[in-house]
Design an enzyme around this catalytic site. Sequence first.
Site, short mmCIF file in Angstrom:
data_model
loop_
_atom_site.label_atom_id
_atom_site.label_comp_id
_atom_site.label_asym_id
_atom_site.label_seq_id
_atom_site.Cartn_x
_atom_site.Cartn_y
_atom_site.Cartn_z
N ARG A 50 -3.88 -24.27 15.41
CA ARG A 50 -4.74 -26.25 14.89
C ARG A 50 -3.73 -26.55 15.82
NH1 ARG A 50 -5.18 -26.82 8.76
NH2 ARG A 50 -3.40 -26.10 8.74
N LYS A 147 -5.33 -7.88 5.19
CA LYS A 147 -4.46 -7.94 3.88
C LYS A 147 -4.14 -9.10 3.85
CE LYS A 147 -0.63 -5.91 2.43
NZ LYS A 147 0.34 -6.20 2.99
N ASP A 176 -5.36 -1.90 7.22
CA ASP A 176 -4.12 -0.80 6.14
C ASP A 176 -3.47 -0.83 7.10
OD1 ASP A 176 -2.46 0.36 5.06
OD2 ASP A 176 -3.23 -0.55 2.78
N HIS A 177 -2.34 -0.63 8.00
CA HIS A 177 -1.87 -0.69 9.16
C HIS A 177 -1.17 0.93 9.20
CE1 HIS A 177 1.90 -2.40 7.89
NE2 HIS A 177 2.16 -1.67 8.55
N LYS A 181 -0.21 4.31 11.51
CA LYS A 181 0.77 5.82 11.94
C LYS A 181 0.23 7.14 12.00
CE LYS A 181 3.32 2.29 9.12
NZ LYS A 181 4.68 2.10 10.03
N GLU A 215 12.27 -0.21 2.44
CA GLU A 215 12.40 -1.26 3.31
C GLU A 215 14.29 -2.27 2.94
OE1 GLU A 215 9.24 -4.13 4.78
OE2 GLU A 215 8.72 -3.92 2.92
N ASP A 234 1.74 -6.95 -2.71
CA ASP A 234 1.54 -6.93 -1.20
C ASP A 234 1.61 -4.68 -0.92
OD1 ASP A 234 2.98 -7.71 1.29
OD2 ASP A 234 4.60 -6.69 0.57
N HIS A 239 -1.03 -0.31 0.68
CA HIS A 239 -0.21 1.35 1.25
C HIS A 239 -0.14 2.17 0.23
CE1 HIS A 239 0.03 -2.03 4.73
NE2 HIS A 239 1.25 -2.62 3.96
N LYS A 339 11.89 -4.60 -1.17
CA LYS A 339 12.91 -4.45 -0.63
C LYS A 339 14.55 -5.20 -0.73
CE LYS A 339 9.39 -7.45 1.71
NZ LYS A 339 8.91 -6.97 2.21
C1 BG6 Z 1 3.61 -5.51 5.16
C2 BG6 Z 1 4.15 -6.04 3.65
O1 BG6 Z 1 1.95 -4.83 4.80
O2 BG6 Z 1 3.86 -4.11 5.82
C3 BG6 Z 1 5.26 -6.37 3.89
O3 BG6 Z 1 3.15 -6.90 3.65
C4 BG6 Z 1 6.42 -5.55 4.83
O4 BG6 Z 1 5.97 -6.90 3.46
C5 BG6 Z 1 4.49 -4.63 5.98
O5 BG6 Z 1 7.57 -5.75 5.14
C6 BG6 Z 1 5.90 -2.88 5.88
O6 BG6 Z 1 4.88 -2.09 6.89
P1 BG6 Z 1 6.43 -1.46 8.29
O7 BG6 Z 1 5.42 -0.18 9.20
O8 BG6 Z 1 7.48 -2.12 8.33
O9 BG6 Z 1 6.35 -0.69 7.29
#
Ligand code: BG6
Length: 487
Positions: A50, A147, A176-177, A181, A215, A234, A239, A339
């Site tokens: 923006r 997401k 979904d990353h 992995k 985390e 989240d 995940h 977290k």
């Molecule tokens: C994201 C979440 O999808 O994944 C975050 O929104 C989280 O809150 C993150 O920190 C964790 O990803 P990774 O790859 O660092 O484990």
Amino acid sequence: MNADATPQALDIVIFGGTGDLAFRKLLPALYMAHLHDRLPASTRIVGIGRQAWGRDAYLRFIEEKSVEFIESEAWSQADWQRFMARLDYVDLDVTQAAAYGKLQQALSPDALRVFYLATAPDLFAQICAQLHVIGLVDDHARVVVEKPLGTDLASARAINAEIARYFREDQIYRIDHYLGKETVQNLMVLRFGNAIFEPLWRAPSIRGVQITVAEAVGVGSRAGFYDGAGALRDMVQNHLLQLLCIVAMEPPISLNPDDVRDEKLKVLRSLRTMDLADIKRDTVRGQYSAGVSEGAAVPGYLQEADVPAHSQTETFVALRAHIDNARWANVPFFLRTGKRLQKRQSEIIIEFTEQPFSIFGKSPSLQPNRLIISLQPEESIQLAMMVKEPGSGMNLHPVRLSLDLQETSSKRRADAYERLLMDVIKGRLTHFMRRDELEAAWRWIDPILAGWQTLDEKPRHYAAGSWGPAASSALMARENLTWFEES
Ligand code: BG6
């Protein structure tokens, strides 16, 4: 465009091009793909934002922000300059239909177009509609959606329905990353490429499965989003459930996207819906309070920037799930994420049942066999076994057969976003979620969210730097099990 073919010309358009995801993950991943010659020669990347910036201002911003997210060994000013030559910027208020003309002019008519929607999901529908209006949605277009896709089943359905008005399902890449992995993809090879596991990969050979995504970081600067979401939405909805699917699914008939996704869908549909009694007994909500994380004093969640003073959002979830099918009957699946836990550690533990009878008596060292699949921070697969302790007696000693995945190949390991972006470019959908899969995951999550409300289940406090609320250990103890780091 043929699936699995690298296109000649490619335009990647990142909506949310000035946002966190763009400069932390997407542009560093694209830089790495560029560095290793994985991008088609004529790839262009267009950031959309923006801010009324010109191209130069955008490039400066990205350089300043992205560099710290690129491994130092991979960084070189000359390569970065060559990468930046691919980059462009279009300032665009995505809510203003009239503004989209600028985007049309910036793109090549014949290129494959990848639209990456890294904005708030309530903008997805508008963006897709406008792309359609200006004629950019055709067979050459793909859309990647980040997401969170919704906050519950109803909102996820609504978003999916809107996107589907303009894009066919095979053009939609729900990312979904975790599915990108290396170890997660390796888990499929471990399971389906090795004959020894299959007969044991079921009840009654498996006593329980643990999936932990811990985390060490806190909410950081993301409270604006996170406080409205919480750890269940989240992390668990996407995940952790995706990891559960890969552990639990039946062998797919092929690696074709729908064959894999059909099997994952069956797992999600077999998850036992929790009623109020289950929710009370089998779920734990937590929220971190001040503590010490990785050697430094850190504030509690309620003291973090932009967190409402009396927020009841959970930053930790532990729960016990059941998959009601023949393979997994009565095998508990324990999921845990949070977290500000003691350390960053993501792993899947498959705990096998004990020997029905031990000729060694009740040796205190006797431990069950476990398969320990570590995703982060290191990638490894270990099998915990018993051997004889050297010496004259028949004393038992636990050891691990260890497969350090870094050492098995000298090949570079791409990060999850790079791998998934390359899949999008090549038209490979296997590691992306299908619409029905996503909706099935929400269908299982929704009753838990509603149950917490009905039960007025407040989060239990845990000190930052710990392993979460005591109730999380109690959840395991009831089954005579412990979380792996506690054993
Ligand atoms: C994201 C979440 O999808 O994944 C975050 O929104 C989280 O809150 C993150 O920190 C964790 O990803 P990774 O790859 O660092 O484990």
